[in-house]
Motif scaffolding. Structure first.
Motif, mmCIF file in Angstrom:
data_model
loop_
_atom_site.group_PDB
_atom_site.id
_atom_site.type_symbol
_atom_site.label_atom_id
_atom_site.label_comp_id
_atom_site.label_asym_id
_atom_site.label_seq_id
_atom_site.Cartn_x
_atom_site.Cartn_y
_atom_site.Cartn_z
ATOM 1 N N HIS B 74 42.758 35.543 45.110
ATOM 2 C CA HIS B 74 43.947 35.893 44.334
ATOM 3 C C HIS B 74 44.024 34.965 43.121
ATOM 4 C CE1 HIS B 74 45.262 38.688 47.336
ATOM 5 N NE2 HIS B 74 45.158 37.761 48.262
ATOM 6 N N ALA B 75 44.168 35.589 41.956
ATOM 7 C CA ALA B 75 44.294 34.787 40.746
ATOM 8 C C ALA B 75 45.647 34.076 40.760
ATOM 9 C CB ALA B 75 44.181 35.696 39.526
ATOM 10 N N ASP B 76 45.623 32.804 40.442
ATOM 11 C CA ASP B 76 46.866 32.037 40.370
ATOM 12 C C ASP B 76 46.637 30.796 39.502
ATOM 13 O OD1 ASP B 76 45.463 30.233 41.982
ATOM 14 O OD2 ASP B 76 46.314 31.033 43.830
ATOM 15 N N ALA B 77 47.570 29.866 39.573
ATOM 16 C CA ALA B 77 47.486 28.678 38.706
ATOM 17 C C ALA B 77 46.207 27.873 38.954
ATOM 18 C CB ALA B 77 48.710 27.810 38.926
ATOM 19 N N LEU B 82 42.144 37.955 36.666
ATOM 20 C CA LEU B 82 42.881 39.077 36.098
ATOM 21 C C LEU B 82 43.695 39.770 37.180
ATOM 22 C CD1 LEU B 82 40.405 41.157 33.881
ATOM 23 C CD2 LEU B 82 42.635 40.314 33.157
ATOM 24 N N VAL B 83 44.942 40.083 36.860
ATOM 25 C CA VAL B 83 45.766 40.879 37.765
ATOM 26 C C VAL B 83 46.246 42.098 36.983
ATOM 27 C CG1 VAL B 83 47.814 40.929 39.241
ATOM 28 C CG2 VAL B 83 46.526 38.797 38.987
ATOM 29 N N ILE B 84 45.818 43.271 37.428
ATOM 30 C CA ILE B 84 46.215 44.511 36.744
ATOM 31 C C ILE B 84 46.724 45.488 37.807
ATOM 32 C CG2 ILE B 84 45.525 46.311 35.127
ATOM 33 C CD1 ILE B 84 43.186 44.572 34.265
ATOM 34 N N LEU B 88 44.930 48.305 40.567
ATOM 35 C CA LEU B 88 44.871 47.721 41.917
ATOM 36 C C LEU B 88 43.910 46.530 41.911
ATOM 37 C CD1 LEU B 88 44.350 51.090 43.878
ATOM 38 C CD2 LEU B 88 46.502 50.135 43.074
ATOM 39 N N LEU B 89 43.950 45.782 40.812
ATOM 40 C CA LEU B 89 42.927 44.753 40.590
ATOM 41 C C LEU B 89 43.510 43.341 40.621
ATOM 42 C CD1 LEU B 89 39.852 44.522 39.702
ATOM 43 C CD2 LEU B 89 40.728 44.246 37.391
ATOM 44 N N ASP B 90 42.856 42.497 41.357
ATOM 45 C CA ASP B 90 43.158 41.063 41.372
ATOM 46 C C ASP B 90 41.798 40.383 41.542
ATOM 47 O OD1 ASP B 90 44.062 38.518 41.696
ATOM 48 O OD2 ASP B 90 45.340 38.926 43.431
ATOM 49 N N THR B 91 41.208 39.977 40.437
ATOM 50 C CA THR B 91 39.824 39.516 40.499
ATOM 51 C C THR B 91 39.628 38.231 39.715
ATOM 52 O OG1 THR B 91 37.524 40.229 40.191
ATOM 53 C CG2 THR B 91 39.064 40.862 38.469
ATOM 54 N N ARG B 92 38.607 37.471 40.104
ATOM 55 C CA ARG B 92 38.351 36.211 39.409
ATOM 56 C C ARG B 92 37.760 36.472 38.021
ATOM 57 N NH1 ARG B 92 36.394 32.823 42.740
ATOM 58 N NH2 ARG B 92 36.198 34.153 44.554
ATOM 59 N N LEU B 93 38.010 35.510 37.131
ATOM 60 C CA LEU B 93 37.445 35.571 35.790
ATOM 61 C C LEU B 93 36.114 34.824 35.816
ATOM 62 C CD1 LEU B 93 38.138 36.499 32.863
ATOM 63 C CD2 LEU B 93 39.020 34.198 32.480
ATOM 64 N N ILE B 152 49.221 43.618 32.056
ATOM 65 C CA ILE B 152 47.983 42.934 32.465
ATOM 66 C C ILE B 152 48.296 41.437 32.524
ATOM 67 C CG2 ILE B 152 45.617 42.327 31.801
ATOM 68 C CD1 ILE B 152 45.472 44.983 30.277
ATOM 69 N N GLY B 153 47.932 40.798 33.619
ATOM 70 C CA GLY B 153 48.113 39.349 33.747
ATOM 71 C C GLY B 153 46.771 38.646 33.740
ATOM 72 N N LEU B 154 46.677 37.604 32.927
ATOM 73 C CA LEU B 154 45.424 36.828 32.874
ATOM 74 C C LEU B 154 45.747 35.359 33.149
ATOM 75 C CD1 LEU B 154 42.422 36.417 32.268
ATOM 76 C CD2 LEU B 154 42.968 36.465 29.828
ATOM 77 N N TRP B 155 45.322 34.908 34.315
ATOM 78 C CA TRP B 155 45.471 33.480 34.636
ATOM 79 C C TRP B 155 44.324 32.741 33.992
ATOM 80 C CZ3 TRP B 155 49.420 30.903 36.727
ATOM 81 C CH2 TRP B 155 50.362 31.612 37.480
ATOM 82 N N TYR B 156 44.653 31.758 33.149
ATOM 83 C CA TYR B 156 43.592 31.001 32.474
ATOM 84 C C TYR B 156 43.997 29.535 32.391
ATOM 85 C CZ TYR B 156 39.946 29.817 29.124
ATOM 86 O OH TYR B 156 38.860 29.247 28.500
#
Lengths: 34, 212
Positions: B74-77, B82-84, B88-93, B152-156
């Protein structure tokens, strides 16, 4: 055609199918489907 | 003791081989279509990520996905990704140099290193496969599902950047301008299209949510 001959033909086809699967997994993802 | 004729043994072996051949080939043929069937099933019956054909927010999707499958990525801090919800996407960058692009794309959503990054503004570009027989199975398979306005959420690097889809279009594969720097801040996602003859690229451009 004897059952034994059919067996070897089918065995060849099975190996060919498994090779196709292997080829798609290893090489064709970007060529065929992007 | 019953003696089985030798011919019968060959016949049984032949049937087993025939079933195996059909099974392997059905798997090869069906696999590219399974995500489509799965998406339709999930959006009509199962997923809480899309309600009445409208995706939930990135924040809500993250909570739902973490609750549904706590062991998955799960993408987080602490994990860039990416969370879209619509996809139905929650994937690492995936990060890495261009010389390893083939291997990096096979790993998932790859941030193009010569483009920008979210913290610097400009054009952040992320590419991904539409489909692959290897896992992950086409991280951008559902990119065509995105609609204007979708979040679209992008944890970076510990920060969440939220974008809203502005445009979705198809360009020739030779069109490299989608990767060029821009004066405005944007996120560009692209993948191959159409599925069976990927001579074009499906390009989705999203702008920061507060700016849209």
């Amino acid at each position: 055609m004897s059952e034994k001959t059919k067996f070897f033909i089918l065995l060849f086809l099975l190996l060919l199918s498994i090779w196709l699967l292997w080829y798609l997994q290893k090489n064709a993802q970007s060529i065929l489907l992007g | 003791m019953k003696i089985v004729p030798k011919d019968n043994a060959w016949r049984r072996a032949n049937w087993a081989l025939l079933i195996a051949i059909i099974g392997v080939n059905m798997y090869v043929i069906a696999l590219p279509f399974l995500p489509t069937v799965s998406y339709r099933w999930q959006t009509t019956h199962k997923t809480p990520l899309i309600q009445n054909n409208k995706p939930v927010s990135v924040a809500k999707a993250s909570v739902i996905l973490a609750k549904e499958n706590p062991r998955a990525f799960h993408a987080d801090a602490e994990h860039d990704g990416l969370v879209i919800p619509r996809m139905l996407l929650d994937t690492r960058l995936i990060e890495g140099p261009e010389k390893n692009s083939f291997a990096l794309l096979n790993m998932g959503a790859w941030r193009i290193p010569f483009a920008s990054s979210p913290d610097k503004g400009g054009n952040t570009v992320i590419a991904g496969h539409r489909f692959s027989y290897t896992g992950p199975r086409g991280v951008f398979y559902y990119l065509d599902k995105l609609r204007v306005g979708d979040e679209i959420g992008l944890w970076y690097q510990g920060k969440l950047y939220t974008y809203q889809v502005a445009t979705s279009r198809t360009v020739p594969a030779t069109e490299v301008s989608v990767q060029q720097p821009t004066d405005d801040t944007r996120l560009t996602l692209y993948t191959c299209t159409p599925l069976w003859n990927p001579k074009e690229r499906l390009v989705v451009v999203a702008v920061p949510k507060e700016a849209s």
